[in-house]
Design a protein around this motif. Structure first.
Motif, PDB file in Angstrom:
ATOM      1  N   ARG A  99       0.833  -1.197   0.000  1.00 44.46           N
ATOM      2  CA  ARG A  99       0.000   0.000   0.000  1.00 44.46           C
ATOM      3  C   ARG A  99       0.879   1.262   0.000  1.00 44.46           C
ATOM      4  O   ARG A  99       0.568   2.246  -0.655  1.00 44.46           O
ATOM      5  N   LEU A 100       1.981   1.229   0.720  1.00 45.58           N
ATOM      6  CA  LEU A 100       2.904   2.366   0.695  1.00 45.58           C
ATOM      7  C   LEU A 100       3.483   2.557  -0.699  1.00 45.58           C
ATOM      8  O   LEU A 100       3.535   3.667  -1.220  1.00 45.58           O
ATOM      9  N   ASP A 101       3.915   1.441  -1.329  1.00 43.44           N
ATOM     10  CA  ASP A 101       4.468   1.536  -2.677  1.00 43.44           C
ATOM     11  C   ASP A 101       3.459   2.160  -3.636  1.00 43.44           C
ATOM     12  O   ASP A 101       3.753   3.083  -4.391  1.00 43.44           O
ATOM     13  N   TYR A 102       2.238   1.600  -3.605  1.00 43.40           N
ATOM     14  CA  TYR A 102       1.200   2.016  -4.539  1.00 43.40           C
ATOM     15  C   TYR A 102       0.777   3.454  -4.276  1.00 43.40           C
ATOM     16  O   TYR A 102       0.578   4.256  -5.185  1.00 43.40           O
ATOM     17  N   GLY A 103       0.660   3.815  -3.011  1.00 47.08           N
ATOM     18  CA  GLY A 103       0.124   5.109  -2.637  1.00 47.08           C
ATOM     19  C   GLY A 103       1.028   6.273  -2.998  1.00 47.08           C
ATOM     20  O   GLY A 103       0.554   7.396  -3.159  1.00 47.08           O
ATOM     21  N   ILE A 104       2.330   6.058  -3.116  1.00 53.56           N
ATOM     22  CA  ILE A 104       3.210   7.191  -3.393  1.00 53.56           C
ATOM     23  C   ILE A 104       3.775   7.164  -4.805  1.00 53.56           C
ATOM     24  O   ILE A 104       4.559   8.021  -5.171  1.00 53.56           O
ATOM     25  N   SER A 105       3.373   6.158  -5.606  1.00 53.57           N
ATOM     26  CA  SER A 105       3.890   6.090  -6.967  1.00 53.57           C
ATOM     27  C   SER A 105       2.751   6.208  -7.972  1.00 53.57           C
ATOM     28  O   SER A 105       1.595   5.953  -7.661  1.00 53.57           O
ATOM     29  N   PRO A 110      -2.441  -1.516  -8.421  1.00 50.35           N
ATOM     30  CA  PRO A 110      -1.390  -1.960  -7.501  1.00 50.35           C
ATOM     31  C   PRO A 110      -0.341  -2.789  -8.228  1.00 50.35           C
ATOM     32  O   PRO A 110      -0.670  -3.698  -8.982  1.00 50.35           O
ATOM     33  N   GLU A 111       0.911  -2.453  -8.032  1.00 43.77           N
ATOM     34  CA  GLU A 111       2.005  -3.288  -8.520  1.00 43.77           C
ATOM     35  C   GLU A 111       2.610  -3.962  -7.304  1.00 43.77           C
ATOM     36  O   GLU A 111       3.018  -3.300  -6.355  1.00 43.77           O
ATOM     37  N   MET A 112       2.655  -5.271  -7.318  1.00 43.48           N
ATOM     38  CA  MET A 112       2.917  -6.049  -6.126  1.00 43.48           C
ATOM     39  C   MET A 112       4.361  -6.531  -6.094  1.00 43.48           C
ATOM     40  O   MET A 112       4.939  -6.874  -7.123  1.00 43.48           O
ATOM     41  N   SER A 113       4.917  -6.580  -4.894  1.00 44.48           N
ATOM     42  CA  SER A 113       6.270  -7.090  -4.718  1.00 44.48           C
ATOM     43  C   SER A 113       6.261  -8.613  -4.720  1.00 44.48           C
ATOM     44  O   SER A 113       5.469  -9.246  -4.018  1.00 44.48           O
ATOM     45  N   LEU A 114       7.160  -9.187  -5.500  1.00 42.59           N
ATOM     46  CA  LEU A 114       7.290 -10.640  -5.538  1.00 42.59           C
ATOM     47  C   LEU A 114       7.585 -11.197  -4.147  1.00 42.59           C
ATOM     48  O   LEU A 114       7.109 -12.270  -3.776  1.00 42.59           O
ATOM     49  N   GLY A 158      13.094  -4.011  -5.787  1.00 44.56           N
ATOM     50  CA  GLY A 158      14.052  -3.089  -6.374  1.00 44.56           C
ATOM     51  C   GLY A 158      13.669  -2.572  -7.740  1.00 44.56           C
ATOM     52  O   GLY A 158      14.239  -1.582  -8.214  1.00 44.56           O
ATOM     53  N   GLU A 159      12.678  -3.202  -8.392  1.00 47.62           N
ATOM     54  CA  GLU A 159      12.206  -2.663  -9.668  1.00 47.62           C
ATOM     55  C   GLU A 159      11.408  -1.386  -9.420  1.00 47.62           C
ATOM     56  O   GLU A 159      10.704  -1.256  -8.426  1.00 47.62           O
ATOM     57  N   PRO A 160      11.484  -0.421 -10.349  1.00 43.40           N
ATOM     58  CA  PRO A 160      10.722   0.816 -10.155  1.00 43.40           C
ATOM     59  C   PRO A 160       9.228   0.594 -10.301  1.00 43.40           C
ATOM     60  O   PRO A 160       8.781  -0.147 -11.182  1.00 43.40           O
ATOM     61  N   VAL A 161       8.447   1.229  -9.432  1.00 42.57           N
ATOM     62  CA  VAL A 161       6.994   1.108  -9.430  1.00 42.57           C
ATOM     63  C   VAL A 161       6.391   2.293 -10.177  1.00 42.57           C
ATOM     64  O   VAL A 161       6.717   3.453  -9.882  1.00 42.57           O
ATOM     65  N   GLY A 162       5.514   2.020 -11.143  1.00 42.82           N
ATOM     66  CA  GLY A 162       4.801   3.067 -11.848  1.00 42.82           C
ATOM     67  C   GLY A 162       5.731   4.095 -12.462  1.00 42.82           C
ATOM     68  O   GLY A 162       6.782   3.784 -13.011  1.00 42.82           O
ATOM     69  N   LYS A 163       5.348   5.367 -12.313  1.00 34.67           N
ATOM     70  CA  LYS A 163       6.114   6.474 -12.878  1.00 34.67           C
ATOM     71  C   LYS A 163       6.819   7.282 -11.805  1.00 34.67           C
ATOM     72  O   LYS A 163       7.150   8.446 -12.011  1.00 34.67           O
ATOM     73  N   GLY A 164       7.010   6.678 -10.662  1.00 37.69           N
ATOM     74  CA  GLY A 164       7.742   7.362  -9.612  1.00 37.69           C
ATOM     75  C   GLY A 164       6.844   8.096  -8.646  1.00 37.69           C
ATOM     76  O   GLY A 164       5.635   7.873  -8.585  1.00 37.69           O
ATOM     77  N   GLY A 178       8.395  12.348  -9.222  1.00 34.60           N
ATOM     78  CA  GLY A 178       8.832  11.408 -10.244  1.00 34.60           C
ATOM     79  C   GLY A 178      10.089  10.620  -9.939  1.00 34.60           C
ATOM     80  O   GLY A 178      10.480   9.758 -10.725  1.00 34.60           O
ATOM     81  N   ILE A 179      10.742  10.881  -8.780  1.00 37.16           N
ATOM     82  CA  ILE A 179      11.919  10.060  -8.487  1.00 37.16           C
ATOM     83  C   ILE A 179      11.474   8.615  -8.260  1.00 37.16           C
ATOM     84  O   ILE A 179      10.345   8.337  -7.868  1.00 37.16           O
ATOM     85  N   ALA A 180      12.378   7.696  -8.491  1.00 41.45           N
ATOM     86  CA  ALA A 180      12.027   6.276  -8.514  1.00 41.45           C
ATOM     87  C   ALA A 180      11.557   5.780  -7.153  1.00 41.45           C
ATOM     88  O   ALA A 180      12.127   6.120  -6.118  1.00 41.45           O
ATOM     89  N   VAL A 181      10.520   4.950  -7.181  1.00 37.29           N
ATOM     90  CA  VAL A 181      10.024   4.247  -5.993  1.00 37.29           C
ATOM     91  C   VAL A 181      10.186   2.754  -6.261  1.00 37.29           C
ATOM     92  O   VAL A 181       9.734   2.247  -7.288  1.00 37.29           O
ATOM     93  N   ALA A 182      10.842   2.055  -5.351  1.00 39.35           N
ATOM     94  CA  ALA A 182      11.177   0.650  -5.579  1.00 39.35           C
ATOM     95  C   ALA A 182      10.091  -0.285  -5.067  1.00 39.35           C
ATOM     96  O   ALA A 182       9.460  -0.021  -4.044  1.00 39.35           O
TER      97      ALA A 182
END
Length: 457
Positions: A99-105, A110-114, A158-164, A178-182
Protein backbone atom coordinates in the motif's frame (compact mmCIF):
# COMPACT_ATOMS: atom_id res chain seq x y z
CA UNK A 1 5.89 1.54 20.82
CA UNK A 2 6.79 0.80 17.24
CA UNK A 3 9.43 2.66 15.23
CA UNK A 4 9.76 3.92 11.71
CA UNK A 5 13.15 4.70 10.24
CA UNK A 6 15.03 5.97 7.26
CA UNK A 7 18.53 5.52 5.88
CA UNK A 8 20.09 7.10 2.81
CA UNK A 9 22.45 5.31 0.45
CA UNK A 10 24.82 7.82 -1.17
CA UNK A 11 28.05 6.94 -2.95
CA UNK A 12 27.74 3.52 -1.25
CA UNK A 13 28.09 5.05 2.22
CA UNK A 14 25.28 4.93 4.73
CA UNK A 15 24.41 8.13 6.49
CA UNK A 16 22.98 8.48 9.97
CA UNK A 17 19.87 6.48 10.72
CA UNK A 18 16.98 8.09 12.50
CA UNK A 19 13.98 6.56 14.23
CA UNK A 20 10.66 7.87 15.44
CA UNK A 21 8.66 5.89 17.98
CA UNK A 22 4.91 5.92 17.72
CA UNK A 23 2.22 4.38 19.87
CA UNK A 24 0.20 1.34 18.84
CA UNK A 25 -2.99 0.55 20.71
CA UNK A 26 -3.09 -3.14 21.56
CA UNK A 27 -6.59 -4.58 21.69
CA UNK A 28 -7.76 -7.63 23.60
CA UNK A 29 -5.08 -10.32 23.66
CA UNK A 30 -2.20 -9.84 21.24
CA UNK A 31 -4.03 -8.38 18.24
CA UNK A 32 -2.84 -5.05 16.87
CA UNK A 33 -4.97 -2.73 14.71
CA UNK A 34 -3.23 -1.69 11.51
CA UNK A 35 -3.43 1.90 10.32
CA UNK A 36 -1.91 2.46 6.90
CA UNK A 37 -2.68 6.18 7.22
CA UNK A 38 -0.74 6.32 10.48
CA UNK A 39 2.21 4.56 8.86
CA UNK A 40 2.23 7.10 6.04
CA UNK A 41 2.05 10.01 8.47
CA UNK A 42 5.04 8.61 10.34
CA UNK A 43 6.91 8.27 7.06
CA UNK A 44 6.29 11.94 6.26
CA UNK A 45 7.32 13.00 9.78
CA UNK A 46 10.46 10.89 9.52
CA UNK A 47 11.50 12.32 6.17
CA UNK A 48 11.03 15.92 7.22
CA UNK A 49 12.89 15.38 10.50
CA UNK A 50 15.71 13.54 8.75
CA UNK A 51 16.29 16.39 6.34
CA UNK A 52 16.54 18.84 9.24
CA UNK A 53 18.68 16.74 11.61
CA UNK A 54 21.05 15.34 8.99
CA UNK A 55 21.12 18.21 6.55
CA UNK A 56 20.04 16.02 3.67
CA UNK A 57 19.70 17.79 0.35
CA UNK A 58 16.71 16.39 -1.58
CA UNK A 59 18.85 16.41 -4.72
CA UNK A 60 20.93 13.62 -3.23
CA UNK A 61 17.99 11.26 -3.25
CA UNK A 62 17.74 9.24 -6.43
CA UNK A 63 15.32 6.55 -5.32
CA UNK A 64 13.01 5.55 -2.48
CA UNK A 65 12.82 2.04 -1.06
CA UNK A 66 10.47 0.63 1.55
CA UNK A 67 10.29 -2.28 3.90
CA UNK A 68 7.38 -3.03 6.21
CA UNK A 69 5.64 -5.79 8.06
CA UNK A 70 3.14 -7.90 6.18
CA UNK A 71 0.07 -6.76 8.08
CA UNK A 72 -2.97 -7.17 5.84
CA UNK A 73 -4.74 -3.97 4.82
CA UNK A 74 -8.15 -4.15 3.14
CA UNK A 75 -8.97 -1.17 0.91
CA UNK A 76 -11.98 -0.10 -1.16
CA UNK A 77 -12.05 1.04 -4.78
CA UNK A 78 -10.97 4.51 -3.70
CA UNK A 79 -7.96 2.92 -2.03
CA UNK A 80 -9.18 3.75 1.47
CA UNK A 81 -8.70 1.22 4.30
CA UNK A 82 -11.66 -0.81 5.53
CA UNK A 83 -12.36 -3.03 8.50
CA UNK A 84 -12.00 -6.69 7.56
CA UNK A 85 -15.63 -7.49 8.39
CA UNK A 86 -16.89 -5.44 5.43
CA UNK A 87 -19.63 -7.70 4.05
CA UNK A 88 -21.20 -6.65 0.78
CA UNK A 89 -18.47 -4.14 -0.09
CA UNK A 90 -16.05 -4.30 -2.97
CA UNK A 91 -12.53 -4.48 -1.59
CA UNK A 92 -8.94 -5.27 -2.40
CA UNK A 93 -6.25 -6.85 -0.25
CA UNK A 94 -2.82 -5.29 0.02
CA UNK A 95 0.02 -5.77 2.43
CA UNK A 96 1.10 -2.71 4.38
CA UNK A 97 4.28 -2.32 2.35
CA UNK A 98 2.46 -2.69 -0.97
CA UNK A 99 0.00 0.00 0.00
CA UNK A 100 2.90 2.37 0.69
CA UNK A 101 4.47 1.54 -2.68
CA UNK A 102 1.20 2.02 -4.54
CA UNK A 103 0.12 5.11 -2.64
CA UNK A 104 3.21 7.19 -3.39
CA UNK A 105 3.89 6.09 -6.97
CA UNK A 106 2.08 6.87 -10.20
CA UNK A 107 0.53 3.58 -11.20
CA UNK A 108 -3.11 3.14 -12.05
CA UNK A 109 -3.22 -0.24 -10.36
CA UNK A 110 -1.39 -1.96 -7.50
CA UNK A 111 2.00 -3.29 -8.52
CA UNK A 112 2.92 -6.05 -6.13
CA UNK A 113 6.27 -7.09 -4.72
CA UNK A 114 7.29 -10.64 -5.54
CA UNK A 115 8.72 -10.92 -2.01
CA UNK A 116 5.34 -10.49 -0.33
CA UNK A 117 3.42 -12.65 -2.75
CA UNK A 118 5.69 -15.69 -2.64
CA UNK A 119 6.39 -15.53 1.10
CA UNK A 120 2.99 -14.64 2.53
CA UNK A 121 0.48 -15.57 -0.16
CA UNK A 122 0.16 -18.59 -2.46
CA UNK A 123 1.94 -17.07 -5.44
CA UNK A 124 4.89 -18.77 -7.13
CA UNK A 125 7.46 -16.99 -9.24
CA UNK A 126 7.09 -19.47 -12.10
CA UNK A 127 3.38 -20.34 -11.93
CA UNK A 128 1.68 -17.23 -10.56
CA UNK A 129 -1.59 -17.59 -8.64
CA UNK A 130 -3.21 -20.97 -8.06
CA UNK A 131 -6.91 -20.76 -8.97
CA UNK A 132 -7.76 -24.03 -7.23
CA UNK A 133 -6.61 -22.78 -3.81
CA UNK A 134 -8.91 -19.76 -3.77
CA UNK A 135 -11.86 -21.82 -4.96
CA UNK A 136 -11.17 -24.47 -2.33
CA UNK A 137 -11.34 -21.92 0.53
CA UNK A 138 -14.41 -20.13 -0.82
CA UNK A 139 -12.72 -16.99 -2.15
CA UNK A 140 -13.20 -17.67 -5.85
CA UNK A 141 -14.28 -14.04 -6.33
CA UNK A 142 -10.60 -13.09 -6.04
CA UNK A 143 -9.86 -15.04 -9.23
CA UNK A 144 -12.12 -12.80 -11.33
CA UNK A 145 -10.60 -10.30 -13.75
CA UNK A 146 -7.20 -11.94 -13.52
CA UNK A 147 -6.86 -11.32 -9.77
CA UNK A 148 -7.51 -7.60 -10.05
CA UNK A 149 -8.65 -7.40 -6.41
CA UNK A 150 -5.39 -8.72 -4.96
CA UNK A 151 -3.02 -7.72 -7.71
CA UNK A 152 -1.73 -9.16 -10.95
CA UNK A 153 1.16 -6.82 -11.74
CA UNK A 154 4.17 -8.37 -9.99
CA UNK A 155 7.61 -6.77 -9.69
CA UNK A 156 10.86 -8.08 -8.30
CA UNK A 157 12.17 -6.19 -5.25
CA UNK A 158 14.05 -3.09 -6.37
CA UNK A 159 12.21 -2.66 -9.67
CA UNK A 160 10.72 0.82 -10.15
CA UNK A 161 6.99 1.11 -9.43
CA UNK A 162 4.80 3.07 -11.85
CA UNK A 163 6.11 6.47 -12.88
CA UNK A 164 7.74 7.36 -9.61
CA UNK A 165 6.75 9.67 -6.79
CA UNK A 166 3.30 11.25 -7.16
CA UNK A 167 2.86 15.03 -6.87
CA UNK A 168 0.95 14.55 -3.60
CA UNK A 169 3.60 12.32 -2.03
CA UNK A 170 6.41 14.53 -3.34
CA UNK A 171 4.83 17.54 -1.67
CA UNK A 172 4.34 15.69 1.62
CA UNK A 173 7.88 14.32 1.67
CA UNK A 174 9.67 17.36 0.31
CA UNK A 175 11.18 15.34 -2.55
CA UNK A 176 11.22 15.84 -6.31
CA UNK A 177 8.19 14.52 -8.16
CA UNK A 178 8.83 11.41 -10.24
CA UNK A 179 11.92 10.06 -8.49
CA UNK A 180 12.03 6.28 -8.51
CA UNK A 181 10.02 4.25 -5.99
CA UNK A 182 11.18 0.65 -5.58
CA UNK A 183 9.10 -2.48 -5.23
CA UNK A 184 9.53 -3.33 -1.57
CA UNK A 185 10.68 -6.11 0.73
CA UNK A 186 9.21 -7.45 3.94
CA UNK A 187 11.10 -5.89 6.87
CA UNK A 188 12.98 -9.06 7.90
CA UNK A 189 13.94 -9.74 4.29
CA UNK A 190 15.26 -6.20 3.95
CA UNK A 191 17.38 -6.81 7.05
CA UNK A 192 18.72 -10.01 5.54
CA UNK A 193 19.58 -8.22 2.30
CA UNK A 194 21.25 -5.43 4.26
CA UNK A 195 23.54 -7.64 6.33
CA UNK A 196 24.20 -10.91 4.51
CA UNK A 197 26.68 -9.42 2.04
CA UNK A 198 29.07 -7.90 4.60
CA UNK A 199 32.80 -8.10 3.85
CA UNK A 200 34.51 -10.45 6.36
CA UNK A 201 38.03 -10.49 4.97
CA UNK A 202 40.73 -10.45 7.61
CA UNK A 203 38.62 -11.78 10.49
CA UNK A 204 39.49 -15.46 10.06
CA UNK A 205 35.84 -16.43 9.81
CA UNK A 206 34.74 -19.72 8.23
CA UNK A 207 32.55 -17.91 5.67
CA UNK A 208 35.51 -15.98 4.22
CA UNK A 209 35.98 -16.88 0.55
CA UNK A 210 32.72 -18.84 0.72
CA UNK A 211 29.45 -17.98 -1.08
CA UNK A 212 26.72 -16.25 0.93
CA UNK A 213 24.90 -19.58 1.00
CA UNK A 214 27.21 -20.39 3.94
CA UNK A 215 25.62 -17.58 5.97
CA UNK A 216 22.35 -17.16 7.82
CA UNK A 217 21.00 -13.68 8.47
CA UNK A 218 19.14 -13.52 11.78
CA UNK A 219 16.86 -10.54 12.19
CA UNK A 220 16.02 -10.43 15.88
CA UNK A 221 13.63 -8.04 17.57
CA UNK A 222 10.17 -8.64 19.03
CA UNK A 223 10.30 -11.93 17.13
CA UNK A 224 13.15 -13.42 15.10
CA UNK A 225 13.62 -14.61 11.53
CA UNK A 226 16.43 -16.86 10.27
CA UNK A 227 17.18 -16.28 6.58
CA UNK A 228 19.23 -18.80 4.64
CA UNK A 229 19.74 -18.81 0.87
CA UNK A 230 20.66 -21.58 -1.55
CA UNK A 231 21.38 -21.96 -5.26
CA UNK A 232 18.81 -24.73 -5.63
CA UNK A 233 15.49 -25.18 -3.79
CA UNK A 234 15.82 -26.93 -0.42
CA UNK A 235 12.70 -28.09 1.39
CA UNK A 236 13.21 -27.91 5.15
CA UNK A 237 10.62 -29.45 7.49
CA UNK A 238 9.05 -26.76 9.65
CA UNK A 239 10.88 -23.91 7.89
CA UNK A 240 9.12 -21.69 5.35
CA UNK A 241 10.11 -21.78 1.71
CA UNK A 242 11.94 -22.30 -0.51
CA UNK A 243 11.02 -19.01 -2.19
CA UNK A 244 12.80 -17.96 -5.38
CA UNK A 245 14.28 -14.44 -5.47
CA UNK A 246 12.35 -13.40 -2.37
CA UNK A 247 15.39 -11.77 -0.73
CA UNK A 248 18.53 -12.12 -2.86
CA UNK A 249 17.74 -12.19 -6.60
CA UNK A 250 18.49 -15.52 -8.22
CA UNK A 251 18.75 -17.46 -4.95
CA UNK A 252 16.20 -19.54 -3.08
CA UNK A 253 15.23 -18.43 0.42
CA UNK A 254 14.35 -20.52 3.47
CA UNK A 255 12.92 -18.64 6.44
CA UNK A 256 12.91 -20.03 9.95
CA UNK A 257 11.45 -18.07 12.80
CA UNK A 258 10.65 -17.71 16.48
CA UNK A 259 7.33 -16.10 17.32
CA UNK A 260 8.45 -14.31 20.48
CA UNK A 261 12.04 -13.42 21.36
CA UNK A 262 12.47 -9.79 22.42
CA UNK A 263 8.84 -9.85 23.50
CA UNK A 264 9.50 -12.96 25.61
CA UNK A 265 12.59 -11.49 27.29
CA UNK A 266 10.63 -8.34 28.11
CA UNK A 267 7.70 -10.39 29.41
CA UNK A 268 9.88 -12.49 31.72
CA UNK A 269 11.90 -9.56 33.09
CA UNK A 270 9.02 -7.14 33.63
CA UNK A 271 6.82 -9.81 35.17
CA UNK A 272 9.32 -10.71 37.89
CA UNK A 273 8.70 -9.52 41.43
CA UNK A 274 12.19 -7.96 41.55
CA UNK A 275 11.59 -5.79 38.48
CA UNK A 276 10.94 -2.56 40.48
CA UNK A 277 14.30 -3.03 42.21
CA UNK A 278 15.96 -3.57 38.83
CA UNK A 279 14.32 -0.45 37.43
CA UNK A 280 15.47 1.66 40.36
CA UNK A 281 19.08 0.44 40.29
CA UNK A 282 19.35 0.71 36.50
CA UNK A 283 18.07 4.29 36.60
CA UNK A 284 20.47 5.19 39.40
CA UNK A 285 23.39 3.89 37.33
CA UNK A 286 22.14 5.62 34.15
CA UNK A 287 21.97 2.30 32.31
CA UNK A 288 19.18 0.41 30.57
CA UNK A 289 17.67 -2.48 32.51
CA UNK A 290 19.37 -4.98 30.20
CA UNK A 291 22.81 -3.39 30.45
CA UNK A 292 22.40 -3.48 34.22
CA UNK A 293 21.32 -7.14 34.17
CA UNK A 294 24.32 -8.06 32.02
CA UNK A 295 26.64 -6.31 34.48
CA UNK A 296 24.94 -7.99 37.41
CA UNK A 297 25.50 -11.40 35.83
CA UNK A 298 29.18 -10.58 35.46
CA UNK A 299 29.32 -9.90 39.20
CA UNK A 300 27.57 -13.07 40.34
CA UNK A 301 29.29 -15.44 37.92
CA UNK A 302 32.65 -14.93 39.64
CA UNK A 303 35.27 -16.99 37.80
CA UNK A 304 32.85 -19.19 35.87
CA UNK A 305 31.65 -18.52 32.30
CA UNK A 306 28.29 -16.81 32.58
CA UNK A 307 26.54 -19.66 30.77
CA UNK A 308 27.22 -22.00 33.69
CA UNK A 309 25.02 -19.99 36.06
CA UNK A 310 21.84 -21.64 34.81
CA UNK A 311 22.94 -25.26 35.08
CA UNK A 312 19.80 -26.06 37.12
CA UNK A 313 17.40 -23.43 35.68
CA UNK A 314 15.78 -24.01 32.29
CA UNK A 315 13.19 -22.24 30.15
CA UNK A 316 11.07 -23.67 27.33
CA UNK A 317 10.59 -20.50 25.25
CA UNK A 318 7.42 -21.27 23.27
CA UNK A 319 5.16 -18.95 25.28
CA UNK A 320 3.52 -17.95 21.99
CA UNK A 321 3.73 -21.30 20.21
CA UNK A 322 6.55 -22.63 18.03
CA UNK A 323 6.95 -21.39 14.48
CA UNK A 324 10.09 -23.30 13.47
CA UNK A 325 10.90 -26.07 13.22
CA UNK A 326 8.06 -27.70 15.26
CA UNK A 327 5.29 -25.54 13.70
CA UNK A 328 2.99 -26.02 16.67
CA UNK A 329 1.01 -22.96 17.74
CA UNK A 330 -0.48 -24.86 20.70
CA UNK A 331 2.82 -25.15 22.54
CA UNK A 332 3.21 -23.18 25.75
CA UNK A 333 6.16 -21.87 27.74
CA UNK A 334 7.68 -23.49 30.80
CA UNK A 335 10.26 -22.74 33.49
CA UNK A 336 11.97 -25.57 35.40
CA UNK A 337 14.20 -25.09 38.42
CA UNK A 338 12.47 -22.28 40.31
CA UNK A 339 13.12 -21.74 44.01
CA UNK A 340 11.50 -19.55 46.65
CA UNK A 341 14.13 -16.82 46.12
CA UNK A 342 12.69 -13.57 44.78
CA UNK A 343 15.64 -11.18 44.51
CA UNK A 344 17.60 -9.49 41.76
CA UNK A 345 19.97 -12.45 41.44
CA UNK A 346 17.07 -14.71 40.57
CA UNK A 347 15.72 -12.20 38.05
CA UNK A 348 19.13 -12.03 36.38
CA UNK A 349 19.30 -15.82 36.20
CA UNK A 350 15.87 -16.29 34.63
CA UNK A 351 16.73 -13.51 32.17
CA UNK A 352 19.88 -15.44 31.23
CA UNK A 353 18.00 -18.74 31.00
CA UNK A 354 15.43 -17.16 28.69
CA UNK A 355 18.13 -15.88 26.34
CA UNK A 356 19.77 -19.30 26.35
CA UNK A 357 16.44 -20.94 25.53
CA UNK A 358 15.98 -18.64 22.56
CA UNK A 359 19.51 -19.45 21.38
CA UNK A 360 18.80 -23.16 21.71
CA UNK A 361 15.72 -22.60 19.54
CA UNK A 362 17.98 -21.00 16.93
CA UNK A 363 20.30 -24.00 17.12
CA UNK A 364 17.32 -26.31 16.55
CA UNK A 365 16.38 -24.31 13.43
CA UNK A 366 19.95 -24.32 12.07
CA UNK A 367 20.38 -28.05 12.67
CA UNK A 368 17.12 -28.73 10.84
CA UNK A 369 18.20 -26.57 7.90
CA UNK A 370 21.58 -28.27 7.74
CA UNK A 371 20.04 -31.74 7.89
CA UNK A 372 17.94 -30.79 4.85
CA UNK A 373 20.96 -29.68 2.79
CA UNK A 374 22.04 -26.18 3.84
CA UNK A 375 25.75 -25.63 4.62
CA UNK A 376 25.85 -22.91 7.27
CA UNK A 377 28.96 -21.84 9.16
CA UNK A 378 28.38 -18.22 10.27
CA UNK A 379 25.53 -16.16 11.73
CA UNK A 380 24.95 -12.51 10.76
CA UNK A 381 22.76 -10.71 13.29
CA UNK A 382 20.81 -7.47 13.03
CA UNK A 383 17.82 -5.95 14.77
CA UNK A 384 17.28 -4.66 18.29
CA UNK A 385 18.43 -7.79 20.12
CA UNK A 386 21.74 -7.78 18.24
CA UNK A 387 22.65 -4.71 20.33
CA UNK A 388 22.60 -6.87 23.48
CA UNK A 389 26.08 -8.46 23.81
CA UNK A 390 24.79 -11.24 26.09
CA UNK A 391 22.17 -12.25 23.52
CA UNK A 392 24.81 -12.29 20.79
CA UNK A 393 27.38 -14.23 22.82
CA UNK A 394 24.87 -16.88 23.90
CA UNK A 395 23.99 -17.45 20.25
CA UNK A 396 27.66 -17.92 19.38
CA UNK A 397 28.22 -20.30 22.31
CA UNK A 398 25.06 -22.36 21.90
CA UNK A 399 25.06 -22.69 18.11
CA UNK A 400 28.82 -23.20 17.99
CA UNK A 401 29.05 -20.67 15.15
CA UNK A 402 30.72 -17.24 15.16
CA UNK A 403 28.34 -14.28 15.06
CA UNK A 404 29.00 -11.24 12.88
CA UNK A 405 27.60 -7.77 13.54
CA UNK A 406 27.74 -5.23 10.74
CA UNK A 407 29.15 -1.74 11.16
CA UNK A 408 25.80 -0.34 10.03
CA UNK A 409 23.50 -1.46 12.84
CA UNK A 410 20.21 -0.59 11.11
CA UNK A 411 20.49 -3.30 8.48
CA UNK A 412 16.76 -3.32 7.75
CA UNK A 413 17.01 0.30 6.66
CA UNK A 414 20.10 -0.50 4.61
CA UNK A 415 18.10 -3.16 2.76
CA UNK A 416 15.44 -0.60 1.90
CA UNK A 417 18.13 1.87 0.77
CA UNK A 418 19.54 -0.81 -1.54
CA UNK A 419 16.09 -1.17 -3.13
CA UNK A 420 15.90 2.58 -3.74
CA UNK A 421 19.37 2.57 -5.29
CA UNK A 422 18.36 -0.25 -7.61
CA UNK A 423 15.12 1.47 -8.67
CA UNK A 424 17.02 4.68 -9.45
CA UNK A 425 18.72 3.00 -12.39
CA UNK A 426 22.18 3.95 -11.15
CA UNK A 427 22.96 0.24 -10.75
CA UNK A 428 22.10 -2.56 -13.15
CA UNK A 429 20.83 -4.92 -10.45
CA UNK A 430 20.72 -5.67 -6.74
CA UNK A 431 23.57 -8.11 -7.28
CA UNK A 432 25.80 -5.27 -8.50
CA UNK A 433 24.90 -3.22 -5.44
CA UNK A 434 25.74 -6.17 -3.17
CA UNK A 435 29.13 -6.45 -4.86
CA UNK A 436 29.81 -2.80 -4.03
CA UNK A 437 28.15 -3.16 -0.64
CA UNK A 438 30.72 -5.68 0.55
CA UNK A 439 33.35 -2.95 0.54
CA UNK A 440 31.25 -0.74 2.84
CA UNK A 441 29.41 -3.27 5.01
CA UNK A 442 32.48 -4.19 7.01
CA UNK A 443 32.36 -6.17 10.22
CA UNK A 444 32.00 -4.05 13.32
CA UNK A 445 32.87 -6.94 15.57
CA UNK A 446 32.33 -10.65 15.78
CA UNK A 447 31.74 -12.90 18.74
CA UNK A 448 33.88 -16.01 18.84
CA UNK A 449 32.56 -19.19 20.39
CA UNK A 450 33.37 -20.02 24.02
CA UNK A 451 34.17 -23.68 23.46
CA UNK A 452 33.75 -24.67 27.09
CA UNK A 453 30.12 -23.51 26.94
CA UNK A 454 29.52 -25.48 23.74
CA UNK A 455 30.71 -28.64 25.46
CA UNK A 456 28.41 -28.02 28.41
CA UNK A 457 25.39 -27.49 26.16
Amino acid sequence: MFASGLSILKDMFYSMSLKIDFAVAFTTGLSVPVSARNNYRQLVQMMLKYKVVCGVDARWIRGVGFDATCSLVVVDKQFQPLAVNCEGLEYEYLSDQQRLDYGISKCGHPEMSLCTLVCKWTYTSDGGWDDSFWKMIGLEDLVKDKYKKIGNHVLSPGEPVGKGLTPEAAKDLGLPEGIAVAASLIDAHAGGLGVIGADVKGYNLPCENQPITSRVAMICGTSSCHMGVSETPIFVPGVWGPYFSAMVPGLWLNEGGQSATGKLIDHVVRGHVAFPELQSKAAASAHSIYTYLNSHLDVIKKSLPVGFLTVDLHVWPDFHGNRSPLTDLTLKGMVVGLTLSRGLDELALIYLATIQAIALGTRHILETMQAAGHHINTLFLCGGLSKNPLFVQMHADITGKPVVLSKEVESVLVGAAILGACASGDFASIQRILERQRKEMVVLRHHAVHKECVKML
